[in-house]
Design an enzyme around this catalytic site. Sequence first.
Site, mmCIF file in Angstrom:
data_model
loop_
_atom_site.group_PDB
_atom_site.id
_atom_site.type_symbol
_atom_site.label_atom_id
_atom_site.label_comp_id
_atom_site.label_asym_id
_atom_site.label_seq_id
_atom_site.Cartn_x
_atom_site.Cartn_y
_atom_site.Cartn_z
ATOM 1 N N PHE A 287 -29.946 5.217 -15.839
ATOM 2 C CA PHE A 287 -30.762 6.069 -16.708
ATOM 3 C C PHE A 287 -32.089 5.347 -16.914
ATOM 4 C CE2 PHE A 287 -26.391 7.219 -17.789
ATOM 5 C CZ PHE A 287 -26.444 8.599 -17.745
ATOM 6 N N PHE B 74 -31.279 1.875 -19.309
ATOM 7 C CA PHE B 74 -29.955 1.284 -19.150
ATOM 8 C C PHE B 74 -29.203 1.947 -18.010
ATOM 9 C CE2 PHE B 74 -28.517 4.965 -21.546
ATOM 10 C CZ PHE B 74 -27.210 5.179 -21.115
ATOM 11 N N GLU C 7 -25.120 2.875 -16.844
ATOM 12 C CA GLU C 7 -23.724 2.934 -17.272
ATOM 13 C C GLU C 7 -22.842 2.476 -16.115
ATOM 14 O OE1 GLU C 7 -22.208 6.855 -17.978
ATOM 15 O OE2 GLU C 7 -20.219 6.084 -18.472
ATOM 16 N N ILE C 8 -21.990 1.510 -16.403
ATOM 17 C CA ILE C 8 -21.020 1.105 -15.386
ATOM 18 C C ILE C 8 -19.791 1.970 -15.588
ATOM 19 C CG2 ILE C 8 -19.549 -0.781 -14.594
ATOM 20 C CD1 ILE C 8 -21.892 -2.593 -15.212
ATOM 21 N N VAL C 9 -19.474 2.731 -14.568
ATOM 22 C CA VAL C 9 -18.441 3.749 -14.726
ATOM 23 C C VAL C 9 -17.076 3.206 -14.282
ATOM 24 C CG1 VAL C 9 -17.821 6.114 -14.186
ATOM 25 C CG2 VAL C 9 -20.214 5.498 -14.342
ATOM 26 N N CYS D 27 -15.162 -0.151 -12.008
ATOM 27 C CA CYS D 27 -15.364 -1.446 -11.352
ATOM 28 C C CYS D 27 -13.989 -1.938 -10.927
ATOM 29 C CB CYS D 27 -16.014 -2.394 -12.355
ATOM 30 S SG CYS D 27 -15.890 -4.105 -11.918
ATOM 31 N N LEU E 79 -24.287 -0.773 -19.920
ATOM 32 C CA LEU E 79 -23.311 -0.339 -20.923
ATOM 33 C C LEU E 79 -22.063 0.096 -20.185
ATOM 34 C CD1 LEU E 79 -25.423 1.845 -23.380
ATOM 35 C CD2 LEU E 79 -24.624 -0.478 -23.739
ATOM 36 N N ILE F 155 -24.315 8.430 -22.247
ATOM 37 C CA ILE F 155 -23.166 7.740 -21.668
ATOM 38 C C ILE F 155 -21.889 8.525 -21.951
ATOM 39 C CG2 ILE F 155 -22.995 6.257 -23.723
ATOM 40 C CD1 ILE F 155 -22.057 4.023 -21.800
ATOM 41 N N TYR G 165 -15.226 7.348 -23.629
ATOM 42 C CA TYR G 165 -13.824 7.281 -23.218
ATOM 43 C C TYR G 165 -12.972 6.936 -24.435
ATOM 44 C CZ TYR G 165 -15.558 7.205 -18.437
ATOM 45 O OH TYR G 165 -16.191 7.522 -17.265
HETATM 46 N N1 COA Z 1 -8.779 -9.836 -18.168
HETATM 47 C C1 COA Z 1 -9.300 -11.043 -18.411
HETATM 48 N N2 COA Z 1 -9.966 -11.759 -17.500
HETATM 49 C C2 COA Z 1 -10.062 -11.238 -16.272
HETATM 50 C C3 COA Z 1 -9.524 -9.997 -15.923
HETATM 51 C C4 COA Z 1 -8.849 -9.274 -16.944
HETATM 52 N N3 COA Z 1 -8.326 -8.110 -16.722
HETATM 53 N N4 COA Z 1 -9.786 -9.775 -14.617
HETATM 54 C C5 COA Z 1 -10.467 -10.831 -14.164
HETATM 55 N N5 COA Z 1 -10.623 -11.703 -15.162
HETATM 56 C C6 COA Z 1 -11.309 -12.951 -15.133
HETATM 57 C C7 COA Z 1 -10.921 -13.854 -13.989
HETATM 58 O O1 COA Z 1 -9.810 -14.629 -14.296
HETATM 59 C C8 COA Z 1 -12.163 -14.675 -13.859
HETATM 60 O O2 COA Z 1 -12.210 -15.639 -14.885
HETATM 61 P P1 COA Z 1 -12.480 -17.190 -14.579
HETATM 62 O O3 COA Z 1 -13.744 -17.243 -13.803
HETATM 63 O O4 COA Z 1 -12.603 -17.819 -15.911
HETATM 64 O O5 COA Z 1 -11.305 -17.639 -13.798
HETATM 65 C C9 COA Z 1 -13.268 -13.685 -14.150
HETATM 66 O O6 COA Z 1 -12.661 -12.664 -14.925
HETATM 67 C C10 COA Z 1 -13.860 -13.060 -12.931
HETATM 68 O O7 COA Z 1 -12.986 -13.111 -11.853
HETATM 69 P P2 COA Z 1 -13.360 -12.545 -10.446
HETATM 70 O O8 COA Z 1 -12.493 -13.179 -9.427
HETATM 71 O O9 COA Z 1 -14.810 -12.659 -10.233
HETATM 72 O O10 COA Z 1 -13.017 -11.018 -10.613
HETATM 73 P P3 COA Z 1 -12.038 -10.161 -9.705
HETATM 74 O O11 COA Z 1 -12.484 -10.211 -8.303
HETATM 75 O O12 COA Z 1 -10.645 -10.507 -9.984
HETATM 76 O O13 COA Z 1 -12.351 -8.706 -10.279
HETATM 77 C C11 COA Z 1 -11.699 -6.967 -11.783
HETATM 78 C C12 COA Z 1 -12.177 -8.412 -11.648
HETATM 79 C C13 COA Z 1 -11.575 -6.610 -13.238
HETATM 80 C C14 COA Z 1 -12.729 -6.044 -11.154
HETATM 81 C C15 COA Z 1 -10.354 -6.857 -11.045
HETATM 82 O O14 COA Z 1 -9.433 -7.654 -11.696
HETATM 83 C C16 COA Z 1 -9.799 -5.429 -11.003
HETATM 84 O O15 COA Z 1 -10.085 -4.706 -10.096
HETATM 85 N N6 COA Z 1 -8.996 -5.045 -11.981
HETATM 86 C C17 COA Z 1 -8.397 -3.718 -12.026
HETATM 87 C C18 COA Z 1 -9.393 -2.650 -12.358
HETATM 88 C C19 COA Z 1 -10.039 -2.853 -13.703
HETATM 89 O O16 COA Z 1 -9.394 -3.118 -14.679
HETATM 90 N N7 COA Z 1 -11.371 -2.679 -13.722
HETATM 91 C C20 COA Z 1 -12.186 -2.868 -14.878
HETATM 92 C C21 COA Z 1 -12.476 -1.646 -15.622
HETATM 93 S S1 COA Z 1 -13.261 -0.398 -14.762
#
Ligand code: COA
Length: 800
Positions: free
Chosen positions: A530, A535, A537-539, A541, A573, A604, A607
Site C-alpha cells: 500500500f 506500508f 501487509e504480509i499475508v 509466509c 504489518l 489491512i 483475522y
Molecule cells: N515460533 C517461534 N520461533 C520460530 C517459529 C515459530 N513458529 N518458526 C521459526 N522460529 C524461529 C526459528 O527457530 C529461528 O530462530 P533462531 O534463529 O533463534 O533459531 C527463527 O525463527 C527463524 O528461523 P528460520 O530458519 O529463518 O525460519 P524458517 O525457515 O523455519 O521459517 C516459518 C519460519 C515461520 C516461515 C516456518 O516455520 C513456517 O513455514 N511455518 C509454518 C507456517 C507459518 O506458521 N507461517 C507464519 C504465519 S503466515
Amino acid sequence: MSTSTETSLDDANNAQKTPKTVPSTSELNKTNNFQRIAHKKMVVRSYPRNKKLETLAVYSSCKFECCKCNGWKNPNAPPQPPVADASQPLANLTDPCKSCRHPLEAHVSHLENTDEEELNRLLRIVVDVENLFVCVHREEDAEAKQVYFYLFKLLRKCILNTSQPSIEGSLGTPPFEKPSIAKGVTNFVLYKFGTLAQKEWQTMYDLAKMFLHCLNHWKLWPPASRGQQLDEKDENDYKLNYTRWLCFCHVPAFCDSLPRYETTLIFGQTLLRSVFQTMRRQLLDKFRAEKDKMPPDKKTLVLTHFPRFLTMLEQEVYGTSSPIWDQDFAQNTANLPTPSPAVSPGAAAGVSGLSRFTSSTVGTDACGVLNISSGLLTSGRQSSRSQEAAEKRKADEAGLSDGAKRPRIDGDVSKEMLQEILAEMNSDGEKEDTMVGPETICPTHAARDEQARQEEKDGKIDFHIINNSLSHRPSNQVFLWLIEMQNLFSHQLPRMPKEYITRLVFDPKHKCLVLIKQNHVIGGICFRMFPTQCFTEIVFCAVTSSEQVKGYGTTLMNHLKDYHLLHNITHFLTFADEFATGYFKKQGFSKDIKLPRAQYLGYIKDYEGATLMGCELCPRINYTDFSRVIRKQKEIIKRIAAKKSIETEKVFSGVGLFKEGVKLPLPFESIPGLVESGWKPPVKKEKEPQVDTDQLFNSLRTILQQVKSHASSWPFLKPVDKSEAPDYYDHIKFPMDLRTMTERLKARYYIHKHLFIADMNRIVTNCRSYNEPDTEYYKCANTIEKYYTTKMKEASLMDK
Ligand code: COA
C-alpha cells in the site's frame, strides 16, 4: 503524505494551464480516464474470439493476393483524421471490408492460429490506437499533435505486423542523460544532509521523494507555450526533451502498450534546469493556497522545510560545478543508504508478471520475473556503498572527510590501530568464509541466515518477486511458481481456507517473494503493498517443512525488507497467529505498531484470533547483509580487545611512594601502569585556567607556611601521637597533618590545588569527627578552615 501531494500536484499542474496551453489530452491524464481505459481493455479481453478477430480485422491488412488494403483505418491516415467512429457497431467477419470489399476474415487469416494472449495484446494496442486517435484530433499544439500522430502510426504498424512497439530514431533511447534527476537529487540529499541525525535526514529524504514524485507527475509545457527563452540551446534541448517526455513518459501513462519510464529516471540536469524554477514557484503557490487544509506536521514540512530544501537544491541545479551531477559521485556515506526515491511504488507495470523496477536497479530474466538474488536487488545500494566506503577511506587518510573533522572521543581507538587491524584481516584472507568469527569456532553461534546467504551466493537457491497480472499474461514459469506457492501455503497453513489462499496468491494486487531451490518453490511470502499508506501487509509466509529452521524464513524476510526499502515503504504489518508470533518477533516485528492507526485502518485484512504485529524498517540498513556486517564489526572489536589486552598485560613495578613515606590517598597518576593502560584524569566540565606548576607550588608553600604559623594550628602540626589518644587511629582511617602536607609539597605531590584542598579538608574533618564541638580542638579546626580558605581565595586558588 504522498496521496495529498499527488492531489496537490495534479491541481497545481492543472493550475498552470492557460487556455492556449491546455493540452487537449488533459482528461486522459486523470484517474477516471485511466480507469476508463483499463476497463475498456478488460472488456475487449473478455470478448469471444470471433469478436476479437472482428475488431482486429478493421486494423489489419487484407491478405488477398495483390490487395493493398490496410483495413478501414488506414495507418497512413492524414494528420487531420476524421473523428473516430468508435460507436459504430462491429462488423461480421463475413462482411466485406469497406475499403477493398474483400471479406473481413481475409484481413485476419494470419491470426487464425494465434493464441489468445497475443490477440489480447493486439486488442490492447487497438484501444491505445483509438485513444491516440482522439488525442491527435483534439490536440491544439502542433508539436504535440505530431508526436501523437507518430505514436498512433507506430502502434497501427504493430497491429499490422503483429510486432512489439519500439520507438526508434533521432530521439535516442532512455536514459537520455546521466546521472538521472533521481540520482542527482539523491546525491544532493547525501551531499548536503548526509551528516544529519537520522530524524532530520529522514525529513530531507522524504522531501526528496516528494520532489521526485511531483516531477514524475508533472506535465511539461509544450515548447511553444513556454515563451521566448533567452538561451537558444536551452530552447532546443527543451524541444527535444519535451518530445522524448511525450513518447516515453506521458503517453505511455495511458497507452500502456508503449514502454513507460519515469521522468526522473531517464532525464538529467538539462531537463531539470528547464523546468525547475517554474515548477518550484507553482508548487509552493499551491501549497500556500492549501495550507489551511493541511495537518500541522505537513504544513511545517511543505511550508518551512520544503522551500528551504528547494532553495538549496536550486543552487546545485544551476551551479556550474555541483558534485551532485558527477557520474561517480561518492559521498562520505558508508553508513547511509543510497535511497531510490525515484522508484515510485505501484507505478505502471512493465512486463507481464514482473514487479517493476528501474533498469538501473535490477534486471529481469526472459520470463519477466524479477530475480532479486545474489544482491541484485541491493546491488545499487551495495556497490555505491562500497565505492563510497572506499572513497571515505581515501578521504580519511587525506584528512579530508567529515570523519577526520569529528572530535575524538576519549578512549577512541586510534586510526592507526584500526588500519592495522583491517590490514591484518585482509592479509588473513578476510573473506567471509575464512574469517575467524565465533561461528567458525562454534557454528551454533552463526547468524540464522548465514547458511542461506552462502547457498544463495553459490547459486543453490534464489529469490524472485512474482505476481499474476490481468493486463499482461505472466510467463508459464511464473504460473508454475504461483501454483507451487499456493500449494505450499495450503500445506503449511492448514487453518486457512484453500480457496482464500488461491484467491490472494493469484490476485494481481498481491505479490509473492518466492524462494527457489532446484527450480521448485520451497518458501515464500505473499504480500500486498500500500504505497500511498507507506506500508505493506504480509499475508502469508511459509517455508516447506523439510527446509524449516535453516534460515530460509529469515533470509526471505531480509530480502523483502530490502525490496521495500527500494520502494520507499518502511512499515510491515501482519496478523500473526499464536504459532507465528515467535518467528515474526525474531524478524523485528512487535505488537507495538509504529504506524499511525489511521494509516492502515480499512486497508489491512483483519483475522480473528490473530495478533497485529508491525515492523519498522530502517533505511540505513541493508538487511540481507546485516548479519555479515555485524559479524565483521564483532571481529574488529575482538581484535581491538586482543590488542589492548596485550598492552595491558605488561607488568609494572609496584607503588614506590609508600617507601618514601607517602600515605594514602595516592594520586592516581603515581600508580605505575595506570596512565599506560589508557587512564586519564577525569576531564573537568568547566574549563579552568591552566596554572603553572611552579607557580602553584610557590603559592601553596606560602599558604602552608602561613597556616603552620597561625595560632590555632598547633593541634595539626604533626601526626596525632597514639600515646596521647590511644583510640585515635581506630576512628580516623585517613589521618592528615601539616607536617605530612609539607612532605607532600616537597615531593611535588600537589600538582593540582584540589589535592592540597583535599588534605586540608581532611585535617579539619578528622578533627571534627574525633572531637566534640565544644572542645578547643574543634574550635581550632573551624578557625584554621576559615583561615586557609581565605588565603586560598586571596591566591585565586578558590572561588570567592
Ligand atoms: N515460533 C517461534 N520461533 C520460530 C517459529 C515459530 N513458529 N518458526 C521459526 N522460529 C524461529 C526459528 O527457530 C529461528 O530462530 P533462531 O534463529 O533463534 O533459531 C527463527 O525463527 C527463524 O528461523 P528460520 O530458519 O529463518 O525460519 P524458517 O525457515 O523455519 O521459517 C516459518 C519460519 C515461520 C516461515 C516456518 O516455520 C513456517 O513455514 N511455518 C509454518 C507456517 C507459518 O506458521 N507461517 C507464519 C504465519 S503466515
